[in-house]
Design an enzyme around this catalytic site. Structure first.
Site, PDB file in Angstrom:
ATOM      1  N   ASP A 156     -45.726-125.599  90.630  1.00  0.00           N
ATOM      2  CA  ASP A 156     -44.295-125.341  90.460  1.00  0.00           C
ATOM      3  C   ASP A 156     -43.676-125.072  91.825  1.00  0.00           C
ATOM      4  O   ASP A 156     -44.371-124.800  92.808  1.00  0.00           O
ATOM      5  CB  ASP A 156     -44.080-124.112  89.575  1.00  0.00           C
ATOM      6  CG  ASP A 156     -44.827-124.201  88.258  1.00  0.00           C
ATOM      7  OD1 ASP A 156     -44.579-125.156  87.511  1.00  0.00           O
ATOM      8  OD2 ASP A 156     -45.667-123.315  87.994  1.00  0.00           O
ATOM      9  N   ASP A 213     -44.782-130.047  89.011  1.00  0.00           N
ATOM     10  CA  ASP A 213     -44.718-129.359  87.726  1.00  0.00           C
ATOM     11  C   ASP A 213     -43.274-128.901  87.493  1.00  0.00           C
ATOM     12  O   ASP A 213     -42.371-129.708  87.497  1.00  0.00           O
ATOM     13  CB  ASP A 213     -45.708-128.199  87.724  1.00  0.00           C
ATOM     14  CG  ASP A 213     -46.118-127.769  86.311  1.00  0.00           C
ATOM     15  OD1 ASP A 213     -45.718-128.421  85.343  1.00  0.00           O
ATOM     16  OD2 ASP A 213     -46.850-126.781  86.186  1.00  0.00           O
ATOM     17  N   ASP A 214     -43.036-127.621  87.319  1.00  0.00           N
ATOM     18  CA  ASP A 214     -41.690-127.114  87.040  1.00  0.00           C
ATOM     19  C   ASP A 214     -41.011-126.604  88.306  1.00  0.00           C
ATOM     20  O   ASP A 214     -41.661-126.259  89.289  1.00  0.00           O
ATOM     21  CB  ASP A 214     -41.770-125.958  86.043  1.00  0.00           C
ATOM     22  CG  ASP A 214     -42.440-126.361  84.740  1.00  0.00           C
ATOM     23  OD1 ASP A 214     -41.965-127.323  84.116  1.00  0.00           O
ATOM     24  OD2 ASP A 214     -43.442-125.727  84.367  1.00  0.00           O
ATOM     25  N   ASP A 224     -41.378-121.302  86.742  1.00  0.00           N
ATOM     26  CA  ASP A 224     -42.253-121.095  85.596  1.00  0.00           C
ATOM     27  C   ASP A 224     -42.423-119.603  85.360  1.00  0.00           C
ATOM     28  O   ASP A 224     -42.819-118.866  86.267  1.00  0.00           O
ATOM     29  CB  ASP A 224     -43.614-121.740  85.849  1.00  0.00           C
ATOM     30  CG  ASP A 224     -44.485-121.776  84.602  1.00  0.00           C
ATOM     31  OD1 ASP A 224     -44.088-121.184  83.580  1.00  0.00           O
ATOM     32  OD2 ASP A 224     -45.562-122.393  84.647  1.00  0.00           O
ATOM     33  N   LYS A 232     -38.329-123.107  83.397  1.00  0.00           N
ATOM     34  CA  LYS A 232     -39.180-122.873  82.226  1.00  0.00           C
ATOM     35  C   LYS A 232     -39.353-121.368  82.075  1.00  0.00           C
ATOM     36  O   LYS A 232     -39.964-120.720  82.913  1.00  0.00           O
ATOM     37  CB  LYS A 232     -40.535-123.564  82.391  1.00  0.00           C
ATOM     38  CG  LYS A 232     -41.354-123.566  81.119  1.00  0.00           C
ATOM     39  CD  LYS A 232     -42.569-124.480  81.224  1.00  0.00           C
ATOM     40  CE  LYS A 232     -43.718-123.805  81.933  1.00  0.00           C
ATOM     41  NZ  LYS A 232     -44.924-124.666  81.974  1.00  0.00           N
TER      42      LYS A 232
END
Length: 708
Positions: A446, A470-471, A474, A515
């Site tokens: 992330d 990824d994000d 998170d 997220k």
């Protein structure tokens, strides 16, 4: 610059759907613990079963190996084009009534039969994997079935852990469309076989004769079987070496607003610092710490006193081991310890010599009351920085191309089990994180994370996270460690997560902008998000990810994210959504915006006010809610309106996701300036809605450096 293979990890305890393309594999991440990896995503429920889109995340608990909580990463499997799975243990035990359609990550459970479909608690262990729930299809034939979507006419391997509902009946055939996988065993075991989806993309799983079959786990793969050996595929590309000086490029947009925060540290003349220890790229362990005879960085952090500073001479520091600030190396509330470049010099901590590994972080901040300013952390073997202490300020730092999350807040070791000991009250201020990539697994990296094991009071203010595999952010939590503390995000931006700036797609990643939780309402936390913006992310712009807590989301803008802009259908405890603006332009997200759970499943209804949201996919209709109203998932409330993007924004051109974002999207004081992008016009009905950035900081914090 090291390269490694992008691998797909398949885990038995998973809930995920993937669609793979080109060199990539769409996505998910094995569960990892605090300062290592743990980052499963609670899957989003689609309105209708559609082609699996950008990733969800599997959870894969594993044993802790040592004090640093390093765990083995499972062997990976590559070559997969589709991987869809359902672990019934992740579902709530209940009876799903007649004609109720239940969606679990593109997996549809349908029961027109009178008795419905039951998920009950019943444990079994198969191949060293424990399952705690099972789904009772009951009866036989297609009246009760589980249907998965994998794409029209797609062929692959279907594996199902199941058992006959009768310990004496061994003749019950388990069907997948018209293919018999085998007879359901009287003692739980796995059946598998090659199955082809119908022309609409579906595979229906049911009992064909004689009675019911109970299901524990379903997995469908194409390209290779889930049990086959890994086939490595190169997925990464060389990252660009960070520039030592990009301060000359600044946005010209000036709207007269003051937004965000900075400290006075950039006003300090480092030659005036009284308690100073110098470090340089060529510093020696035997140095005296003067400017003429500087130390290496590892030695300098050991010698600095409270109220003093490690001053870094400009240049690139080539490092092969973690810079560790131990838990007994602390400043005080009134006299922090500082690390900063000499009078604005460019400083890059280059960890390219580090091997990829869970313990190979760039900086490990176990200490408290530190203020680190103005450095770039590049290509560490794991996190660029892990913050495990308290009351730290990390300001104007850049985290680039690290092999895990750029900056993560989490406990330092599994032995730190008391919530009060978890990292808390840390301020991450005006930092940027991008190109973090995780070549080892193709996931986990992330931009920023405060997850799994962090306390209260952690704040991200004025941070930008983009082009991470990824994000962007998170905040995942899991039942094994419980809810994390409330995290506040304000004045932040997340965009283009899911692909790095080179265009490499690490499709194991989840690709969300923000997220905000996980674990299907088992670890609720009421995070607070305000004046933030998400756009062009590979999945959701903002998502609760299964955090059932009373989230507070205020004055945020979300635009053209692949799956949805606002995905809050599991906010069960009365979340509050105010002054939000959703826009799609020429893009069409796979899902509409969702707020609150269904009426029968929430504890308290979510509230929405002064918000424009995307509510009808078939008609492309948005809804404008003015007065505060209760809202449940699927409701269309408010006045039907058109997409605000068409005529209500000042600037419609997005910044390019390249290495210049930190320079081009920040004011001279470090606060965010997006050049008016996606801000609503003053003449618009929505002028008071959505995120808005300014030309300088609203709040200026003092520093406690002792000066001559």
């Amino acid at each position: 610059m090291k390269k490694s293979a992008c691998k797909k990890i398949l885990v038995a305890m998973a809930l995920a759907a993937f669609a793979f393309a080109s060199c990539s594999v769409d996505s998910s991440e094995p569960a990892k613990d605090p300062i290592t990896k743990e980052d499963p995503e609670t899957p989003a429920t689609p309105a209708v079963p559609e082609a699996p889109s950008t990733p969800s995340t599997p959870e894969s608990p594993s044993d802790k190996k040592d004090e640093d909580e390093i765990e083995e990463i499972p062997d990976s499997v590559e070559g997969l084009k589709v991987f869809t799975s359902l672990n019934v243990s992740d579902m709530s035990a209940k009876t799903y009534s007649k004609n109720e359609v239940v969606l679990e990550n593109n997996i549809e459970i349908f029961s027109p039969a009178e008795k419905g479909v039951v998920v009950e608690k019943k444990s079994t262990t198969i191949d060293n994997t424990k399952y705690t729930n099972r789904l009772k299809l009951g009866g036989f034939g297609k009246e009760r079935n589980v249907t998965i979507y994998v794409g029209p006419n797609v062929e692959g391997t279907l594996r199902i852990v199941c058992v006959s509902s009768s310990s004496s009946a061994s003749d019950r055939a388990l069907m997948a469309n018209e293919t018999e996988l085998g007879k359901a065993p009287t003692k739980a075991a796995a059946l598998s076989g090659t199955v082809k989806a119908d022309e609409n993309g579906y595979i229906a799983i049911y009992s064909n004769n004689g009675g019911g079959i109970n299901l524990y786990y379903i997995a469908f793969t194409t390209g290779s079987d889930a049990s086959s050996e890994a086939v490595e595929k190169q997925c990464s590309s060389e990252a660009s070496t960070p520039a030592l000086d990009n301060s000359a490029v600044r946005p010209s947009y000036d709207n007269g607003l003051k937004v965000g925060t900075r400290t006075k540290i950039n006003e300090v003349d480092t030659s005036k610092i009284a308690k100073v220890v110098y470090a340089s790229p060529n510093g020696k362990t035997t140095g005296e710490g003067t400017r003429e005879d500087p130390l290496d960085l590892a030695g300098a952090v050991l010698q600095v006193e409270a109220g003093g500073a490690v001053v870094l001479l400009g240049g690139t520091y080539s490092l092969s081991s973690t810079v560790k600030i131990s838990m007994d190396n602390n400043g005080t509330e009134t006299a922090y310890k500082y690390m900063l470049p000499e009078n604005g010099a460019g400083v890059v901590l280059d960890f390219s010599k580090q091997e990829i590994g869970d313990s190979n972080r760039g900086i490990q901040m176990d200490g408290s009351y530190w203020h680190i300013y103005g450095i770039t952390v590049y290509n560490a073997g794991d996190n660029g920085m892990i913050v495990t202490g308290k009351h730290n300020i990390i300001e104007r730092c850049v985290f680039q191309a690290n092999q895990d999350t750029g900056l993560q807040i989490a406990r330092r070791a599994s032995s730190v089990s008391n919530f009060d000991e978890w990292p808390s009250d840390n301020l991450i201020l005006n930092c940027t994180s991008f190109d973090n990539k995780d070549d080892k697994t193709g996931e986990n990296a992330d931009g920023f994370a405060s997850k799994l094991t962090c306390g209260n009071g952690n704040v991200f203010d004025g941070c930008i996270s983009y082009a991470n595999c990824d994000d962007g952010w998170d905040m995942y939590a899991k039942p094994a460690t419980g809810s994390i503390g409330v995290v506040e995000l304000k004045n932040c931006v997340a965009f283009s997560n899911g692909k790095t700036t080179s265009g490499a797609n690490y499709a194991n990643g989840d690709m969300n902008g923000f997220k905000l939780g996980g674990s299907n309402n088992q670890c609720p936390t009421a995070h607070v998000v305000s004046n933030c913006m998400a756009f062009l992310n590979g999945k959701d712009g903002f998502t609760d990810n299964g955090n059932g807590g009373a989230l507070q989301i205020t004055a945020c803008t979300s635009f053209a994210n692949v799956n949805s802009n606002f995905n809050f259908y599991r906010t069960f405890a009365g979340g509050v959504f105010r002054k939000l603006v959703s826009m799609i332009g020429s893009e069409k997200p796979k899902q509409v915006d969702k707020f609150g759970g269904k009426e029968k499943e929430v504890t308290v209804a979510a509230k929405i006010a002064d918000t424009v949201y995307y509510g009808d996919k078939s008609k492309g209709t948005f809804y404008y809610v003015t007065e505060e109203s209760a809202i449940y998932n699927g409701e269309k409330i408010g006045t039907a309106v058109t997409d605000p993007y068409k005529s209500d924004v000042n600037v419609a051109s997005a910044p390019t996701a390249d290495g210049t974002v930190d320079a081009k999207c920040r004011n001279a004081d470090g606060t965010v300036n997006m050049g008016g992008y996606l801000e609503t016009k003053s003449s618009s009905t929505y002028s008071a809605l959505g995120a808005r950035f300014g030309s300088e900081a609203y709040e200026v914090l003092d520093v406690s450096l002792i000066l001559n």
